[in-house]
Scaffold this motif. Structure first.
Motif, PDB file in Angstrom:
ATOM      1  N   GLY A 427       0.815  -1.208   0.000  1.00 51.03           N
ATOM      2  CA  GLY A 427       0.000   0.000   0.000  1.00 51.03           C
ATOM      3  C   GLY A 427       0.846   1.254   0.000  1.00 51.03           C
ATOM      4  O   GLY A 427       2.074   1.225   0.107  1.00 51.03           O
ATOM      5  N   ALA A 428       0.151   2.396  -0.116  1.00 47.85           N
ATOM      6  CA  ALA A 428       0.832   3.676  -0.259  1.00 47.85           C
ATOM      7  C   ALA A 428       1.560   4.105   1.005  1.00 47.85           C
ATOM      8  O   ALA A 428       2.518   4.872   0.956  1.00 47.85           O
ATOM      9  CB  ALA A 428      -0.169   4.751  -0.672  1.00 47.85           C
ATOM     10  N   GLY A 429       1.108   3.646   2.157  1.00 53.55           N
ATOM     11  CA  GLY A 429       1.722   4.019   3.413  1.00 53.55           C
ATOM     12  C   GLY A 429       1.100   3.230   4.537  1.00 53.55           C
ATOM     13  O   GLY A 429       0.090   2.537   4.354  1.00 53.55           O
ATOM     14  N   PRO A 430       1.682   3.286   5.743  1.00 57.05           N
ATOM     15  CA  PRO A 430       1.109   2.571   6.878  1.00 57.05           C
ATOM     16  C   PRO A 430      -0.337   3.009   7.122  1.00 57.05           C
ATOM     17  O   PRO A 430      -0.639   4.198   7.146  1.00 57.05           O
ATOM     18  CB  PRO A 430       2.006   2.976   8.044  1.00 57.05           C
ATOM     19  CG  PRO A 430       3.272   3.458   7.419  1.00 57.05           C
ATOM     20  CD  PRO A 430       2.896   4.058   6.109  1.00 57.05           C
ATOM     21  N   PHE A 431      -1.218   2.047   7.277  1.00 59.19           N
ATOM     22  CA  PHE A 431      -2.635   2.289   7.555  1.00 59.19           C
ATOM     23  C   PHE A 431      -3.309   3.112   6.452  1.00 59.19           C
ATOM     24  O   PHE A 431      -4.243   3.861   6.717  1.00 59.19           O
ATOM     25  CB  PHE A 431      -2.821   2.983   8.909  1.00 59.19           C
ATOM     26  CG  PHE A 431      -2.371   2.171  10.082  1.00 59.19           C
ATOM     27  CD1 PHE A 431      -3.008   0.983  10.389  1.00 59.19           C
ATOM     28  CD2 PHE A 431      -1.314   2.587  10.878  1.00 59.19           C
ATOM     29  CE1 PHE A 431      -2.590   0.209  11.473  1.00 59.19           C
ATOM     30  CE2 PHE A 431      -0.892   1.825  11.966  1.00 59.19           C
ATOM     31  CZ  PHE A 431      -1.533   0.631  12.264  1.00 59.19           C
ATOM     32  N   SER A 432      -2.871   2.935   5.221  1.00 57.92           N
ATOM     33  CA  SER A 432      -3.526   3.635   4.114  1.00 57.92           C
ATOM     34  C   SER A 432      -4.895   3.044   3.797  1.00 57.92           C
ATOM     35  O   SER A 432      -5.694   3.682   3.108  1.00 57.92           O
ATOM     36  CB  SER A 432      -2.646   3.591   2.866  1.00 57.92           C
ATOM     37  OG  SER A 432      -2.445   2.253   2.421  1.00 57.92           O
ATOM     38  N   GLU A 433      -5.195   1.839   4.299  1.00 60.29           N
ATOM     39  CA  GLU A 433      -6.402   1.124   3.903  1.00 60.29           C
ATOM     40  C   GLU A 433      -7.458   1.122   5.003  1.00 60.29           C
ATOM     41  O   GLU A 433      -7.123   1.054   6.191  1.00 60.29           O
ATOM     42  CB  GLU A 433      -6.053  -0.316   3.531  1.00 60.29           C
ATOM     43  CG  GLU A 433      -4.948  -0.419   2.495  1.00 60.29           C
ATOM     44  CD  GLU A 433      -5.222   0.434   1.269  1.00 60.29           C
ATOM     45  OE1 GLU A 433      -6.293   0.267   0.654  1.00 60.29           O
ATOM     46  OE2 GLU A 433      -4.360   1.269   0.927  1.00 60.29           O
ATOM     47  N   PRO A 434      -8.736   1.178   4.631  1.00 66.29           N
ATOM     48  CA  PRO A 434      -9.802   1.172   5.651  1.00 66.29           C
ATOM     49  C   PRO A 434      -9.803  -0.103   6.482  1.00 66.29           C
ATOM     50  O   PRO A 434     -10.176  -0.072   7.666  1.00 66.29           O
ATOM     51  CB  PRO A 434     -11.088   1.308   4.826  1.00 66.29           C
ATOM     52  CG  PRO A 434     -10.728   0.904   3.435  1.00 66.29           C
ATOM     53  CD  PRO A 434      -9.294   1.291   3.266  1.00 66.29           C
ATOM     54  N   GLU A 435      -9.394  -1.218   5.898  1.00 64.26           N
ATOM     55  CA  GLU A 435      -9.390  -2.479   6.644  1.00 64.26           C
ATOM     56  C   GLU A 435      -8.437  -2.408   7.832  1.00 64.26           C
ATOM     57  O   GLU A 435      -8.781  -2.826   8.948  1.00 64.26           O
ATOM     58  CB  GLU A 435      -8.993  -3.632   5.717  1.00 64.26           C
ATOM     59  CG  GLU A 435      -9.998  -3.947   4.627  1.00 64.26           C
ATOM     60  CD  GLU A 435      -9.885  -3.057   3.399  1.00 64.26           C
ATOM     61  OE1 GLU A 435     -10.734  -3.190   2.494  1.00 64.26           O
ATOM     62  OE2 GLU A 435      -8.942  -2.222   3.337  1.00 64.26           O
ATOM     63  N   THR A 436      -7.225  -1.885   7.609  1.00 65.68           N
ATOM     64  CA  THR A 436      -6.263  -1.824   8.701  1.00 65.68           C
ATOM     65  C   THR A 436      -6.616  -0.714   9.688  1.00 65.68           C
ATOM     66  O   THR A 436      -6.371  -0.846  10.888  1.00 65.68           O
ATOM     67  CB  THR A 436      -4.840  -1.626   8.156  1.00 65.68           C
ATOM     68  OG1 THR A 436      -4.793  -0.473   7.309  1.00 65.68           O
ATOM     69  CG2 THR A 436      -4.403  -2.828   7.351  1.00 65.68           C
ATOM     70  N   ARG A 437      -7.198   0.357   9.198  1.00 65.26           N
ATOM     71  CA  ARG A 437      -7.621   1.419  10.119  1.00 65.26           C
ATOM     72  C   ARG A 437      -8.730   0.928  11.047  1.00 65.26           C
ATOM     73  O   ARG A 437      -8.799   1.338  12.215  1.00 65.26           O
ATOM     74  CB  ARG A 437      -8.063   2.662   9.340  1.00 65.26           C
ATOM     75  CG  ARG A 437      -6.934   3.353   8.601  1.00 65.26           C
ATOM     76  CD  ARG A 437      -7.301   4.775   8.191  1.00 65.26           C
ATOM     77  NE  ARG A 437      -8.440   4.840   7.289  1.00 65.26           N
ATOM     78  CZ  ARG A 437      -8.368   4.754   5.963  1.00 65.26           C
ATOM     79  NH1 ARG A 437      -7.194   4.566   5.377  1.00 65.26           N
ATOM     80  NH2 ARG A 437      -9.452   4.851   5.220  1.00 65.26           N
ATOM     81  N   ASN A 438      -9.585   0.058  10.549  1.00 62.87           N
ATOM     82  CA  ASN A 438     -10.628  -0.508  11.409  1.00 62.87           C
ATOM     83  C   ASN A 438     -10.041  -1.290  12.573  1.00 62.87           C
ATOM     84  O   ASN A 438     -10.453  -1.117  13.726  1.00 62.87           O
ATOM     85  CB  ASN A 438     -11.543  -1.431  10.589  1.00 62.87           C
ATOM     86  CG  ASN A 438     -12.683  -0.696   9.921  1.00 62.87           C
ATOM     87  OD1 ASN A 438     -13.169   0.307  10.426  1.00 62.87           O
ATOM     88  ND2 ASN A 438     -13.119  -1.206   8.783  1.00 62.87           N
TER      89      ASN A 438
END
Length: 823
Positions: A427-438
């Motif tokens: 991904g573009a950066g750490p926690f760039s995705e909604p799945e990991t932010r959840n």
């Protein structure tokens, strides 16, 4: 209906058009029901007069996709579900059943197909909801002409990776590397001739495990149909006999909550998916709505990777286990009473929905959506691949980010792909995705003392760290003991995550190193990503044949071990004290942690990125004395690293004498035993203390290939090194038990057999144990606010694992209590 205009994707081989559905009035955009009904919307077309139902009939004008969406109307929130049926057969085409009125039901349709779109008001006050329907025309994918591309043979091979260099080389090839592996090899999916060429040119050796994945996929699907047809109920807690669809997970979760309101709460995670789907989880605890009751939190999550269907099945069966067990099993009831349990069966809802609904191919080609691994992120793709929806786009399943390489800890290092179309793209950066932010939001707001993230496949229990050079944390003995205990139930191997190969940006690494909560990955079964349900789900969960945990309890027993750890105060920390009723205690920490130096596509690196994490958790006082289960105040990342003090000198180097002569070339070891053996002895205390040994051999030409294998006195292989393209081998064993060993040299290939390039300078070099290192101790900031939200107490709190800390009357006498604790 107000529908989207069309877009053309042109030469990439896919064309998508939005087509206006013939329909008369604006009123067709609104579904209405004066009352609600707790029914599954997806099971059947209901009577128009049925309670809580509204319907529309439409005819598909395309060969392609239908997208039916619900959205709240006039700001009124409720729970509406959605289903699309084939009118002629009554079979469900697509459905969605999340907890609110934001639904996306999407699947394939044929031109002229008559459909019934059914909205169902499940609960809540919203009497109406907005409906939108799109039809998207699709041409065959894969070639500029739009004609179907003939798939090539897909296979599974085992690649020999006896050294860490070999594993790193394999990961750099951009192939579909599975999680099934051991010290000397890893299974890899080769989708086509290009993959075979890449592996062949790498010089890594391999053997075929499954020569025809398409045939295996067809066989597994047939087994699933046969099992479901002949089995009324399985031995699973739910009795399920087949893989679920996303809408079935969603419906079952809210039904568990509705039927057990004091024990189960269904909730929506903070971030919708890229395609706009809600992500649903369950919380299971006595007095479930009181999340600030101070109990330790045990989290189980599934399906970061879309194609790994057993992961979500085991997760939801664990939820059923807890609910059923609370009612029927005194031991489980006791554990549930001491803990709070959170389950999120499907983290990657977009990817899973696509994989589960896709046309089965089993060829692992770009357009084999059933084998999609990643999420539906488009932003990182080249411009020509950003168009189209996730289920049908010019990049196929290659587009997206691997959520399990997107967490912050060690992000950017080896063990993840830098390429947008790599299966492990970070991904573009750490926690760039909604799945990991959840998951980040969930773990950061609770005292998650224990976490399991489920994957397939490999029969492994993996613990931190994911990168070998990190060194084990100070908690290594605790992590290993619990991992080994769970492995004794399911028959898996319990190893550090790097023991398979290096991985960066993974779930349990971030959770553990950031919070101190014990974290593990389970790799379920050895047969594939979603093989026969009877084996990969029923047998693996219940511990019956043919699972490795047959007769030992299976994953059910392993999950119960994890729950027992969460309930054990010795496995985390505990704060005790007293506080007036209605006052709220809060633990807070904010800190920055560097990622790895960020590897670039050209092989260079850029400086690490510093990621800020904030941990906030609360306890609501019921008055008087309290006990609050928390993680240690010092996060493992800064606490130090595991090791041991040497108890004696290291052993001196042992030379290896090369036997007379050169054995014949042997490319079939151990099938062919032709080799030469050199014994050596490892000494022990009190004479010496060895932290590791390295068996080293050398020869002249890199075009010559000798392989090295090391066995203990019982004839067990303990380490090996079988690289190609070098003029040396080095096999390493950490903390070697004293005893007799044998180094076996295999003459794999000679440049000139008439003039052999024999090995020389063989030796066993020893190193002392690495002592433990200790870092800075960290504190929580503990605050207390009264019923009016006024800050009335503050203190710094240090707590170690297994320690109980008395914070006294923190709400009324915090300054004095803090000074007394520091004396």
């Amino acid at each position: 209906m107000a529908l989207r205009t069309g877009i053309a994707l042109g030469a990439a081989g896919l064309v998508v058009f939005g087509v206006t559905v013939p329909s008369a009035t604006a009123a067709d955009n609104v579904l209405r029901a004066d009352s609600s009904a707790n029914r599954a919307c997806h099971t059947a077309v209901q009577s128009r007069r049925a309670q809580g139902i509204d319907q529309r009939e439409v005819t598909s004008t395309v060969d392609g996709l239908i997208q039916a969406r619900l959205a709240p109307r006039d700001g009124a929130e409720g729970d509406w579900d959605l289903a699309v049926f084939d009118k002629a057969t009554g079979k469900v085409v697509a459905a969605a059943a999340a907890l609110r009125s934001r639904e996306l039901a999407e699947s394939f349709v044929k031109k002229g197909q008559q459909l019934v779109v059914q909205g169902c008001r499940y609960s809540g006050s919203a009497r109406s909801v907005n409906l939108g329907i799109d039809f998207l025309a699709l041409t065959p994918q894969g070639t500029p002409t739009g004609s179907p591309q003939q798939p090539q043979r897909a296979e599974v091979v085992r690649v020999e990776t006896p050294s860490r260099t070999d594993k790193s080389k394999l990961l750099s090839l951009g192939l579909d590397v599975t999680e099934k592996g051991d010290d000397t090899g890893v299974e890899v999916v080769l989708a086509d001739d290009a993959d075979r060429k890449t592996l062949r040119e790498s010089g890594l050796r391999s053997t075929t495990v499954d020569a025809d994945l398409s045939r295996t996929a067809r066989d597994d699907a047939a087994k699933d149909r046969e099992y479901a047809a002949k089995t009324q109920a399985s031995g699973l807690p739910s009795g399920r006999t087949s893989y679920r669809h996303l809408y079935e997970y969603e419906y079952e979760m809210k039904e568990l909550a509705r039927r057990n309101p004091k024990l189960v709460r269904a909730f929506t995670l903070n971030h919708a998916s890229v395609e706009g789907r809600d992500v649903t989880g369950l919380e299971i605890a006595t007095d479930v709505t009181n999340a600030a009751d101070g109990k330790p939190v045990n989290v189980t999550v599934g399906v970061h990777h879309a194609r790994e269907w057993p992961a979500s099945e085991h997760t939801i069966e664990w939820a059923y286990e807890l609910v059923n067990g609370y009612q029927r099993d005194p031991a489980i009831k006791g554990l549930v009473g001491k803990t709070r349990n959170i389950v999120v069966p499907v983290v990657n809802v977009d990817g899973f929905s696509i994989s589960r609904e896709a046309e089965p191919k089993g060829d692992f080609s770009r357009f084999d959506y059933e084998m999609k691994r990643k999420n539906c992120q488009t932003a990182d793709s080249p411009p020509q691949f950003r168009t189209g929806i996730c289920k049908a786009n010019p990049a196929g399943k290659d587009r997206g980010t691997d959520p399990n390489r997107n967490y912050a800890t060690f992000w950017g290092g080896n063990g993840a792909s830098t390429s947008w179309n790599g299966e492990t793209f970070r991904g573009a950066g750490p926690f760039s995705e909604p799945e990991t932010r959840n998951i980040r939001d969930l773990v950061s707001k609770r005292q998650v003392t224990n976490l399991i993230t489920l994957h397939t496949y490999g029969n492994l229990i993996l613990r931190p760290p994911g990168v070998a050079d990190t060194r084990a944390p100070l908690d290594e003995p605790v992590l290993k003991a619990l991992g080994d205990k769970m492995a004794s139930r399911n028959g898996y191997r319990s190893i550090p995550s790097w023991g398979l190969y290096d991985t960066t940006g993974t779930t349990e690494d971030w959770s553990f190193w950031t919070t101190g909560g014990l974290g593990y990955t389970f790799e379920i079964n050895t047969a594939g990503f979603h093989p026969a349900y009877q084996n990969a789900v029923v047998a693996e969960y219940t511990g019956t044949a043919p699972a490795a945990g047959a007769g030992k309890g299976g994953n059910r027993a392993a999950f119960l071990d994890m729950l027992g750890s969460a309930a054990d105060p010795a496995a985390h920390s505990t704060l005790i004290g007293s506080a007036p009723r209605g006052h709220q205690l809060k633990l807070h920490k904010t800190f920055q942690t560097p990622t790895s130096p960020v590897l670039q596509p050209d092989g260079s690196t850029k400086p690490p990125i510093y990621v800020t994490d904030t941990l906030d958790s609360t306890y609501s006082s019921t008055g008087g004395r309290f006990a609050w289960s928390v993680n240690p105040s010092t996060r493992p990342y800064v606490a130090g690293r595991y090791g041991r003090e040497p108890q004696g000198p290291k052993q001196t180097t042992v030379p290896l004498t090369n036997p007379v002569g050169v054995p014949a070339e042997n490319t079939d070891y151990p099938g062919s035993p032709v080799s030469e053996s050199i014994p050596f002895t490892v000494k022990g205390l009190p004479e010496v203390d060895n932290g590791r040994f390295d068996v080293v051999v050398q020869w002249t030409s890199p075009q010559t290939d000798w392989d090295l294998y090391v066995y203990n006195a019982a004839g067990e292989l303990v380490t090996s090194s079988a690289s190609g393209g070098t003029n040396s081998e080095k096999a390493t064993l950490f903390d070697p038990p004293p005893g007799n060993y044998t180094a076996v040299m295999v003459n794999y290939d000679q440049v000139d057999p008439a003039s052999p390039d024999d090995w020389a300078n063989g030796r066993v070099e020893f190193s002392s144990p690495v002592p433990p290192t200790y870092g800075t101790r960290e504190a929580y900031t503990l605050t207390c606010t009264n019923r009016n939200g006024k800050l009335v107490g503050i203190a710094d709190v240090f707590a170690d694992r297994g320690q109980t800390v008395d914070v006294g009357e923190v709400c009324t006498n915090s300054a004095r209590a803090n000074k007394e604790r520091r004396r």
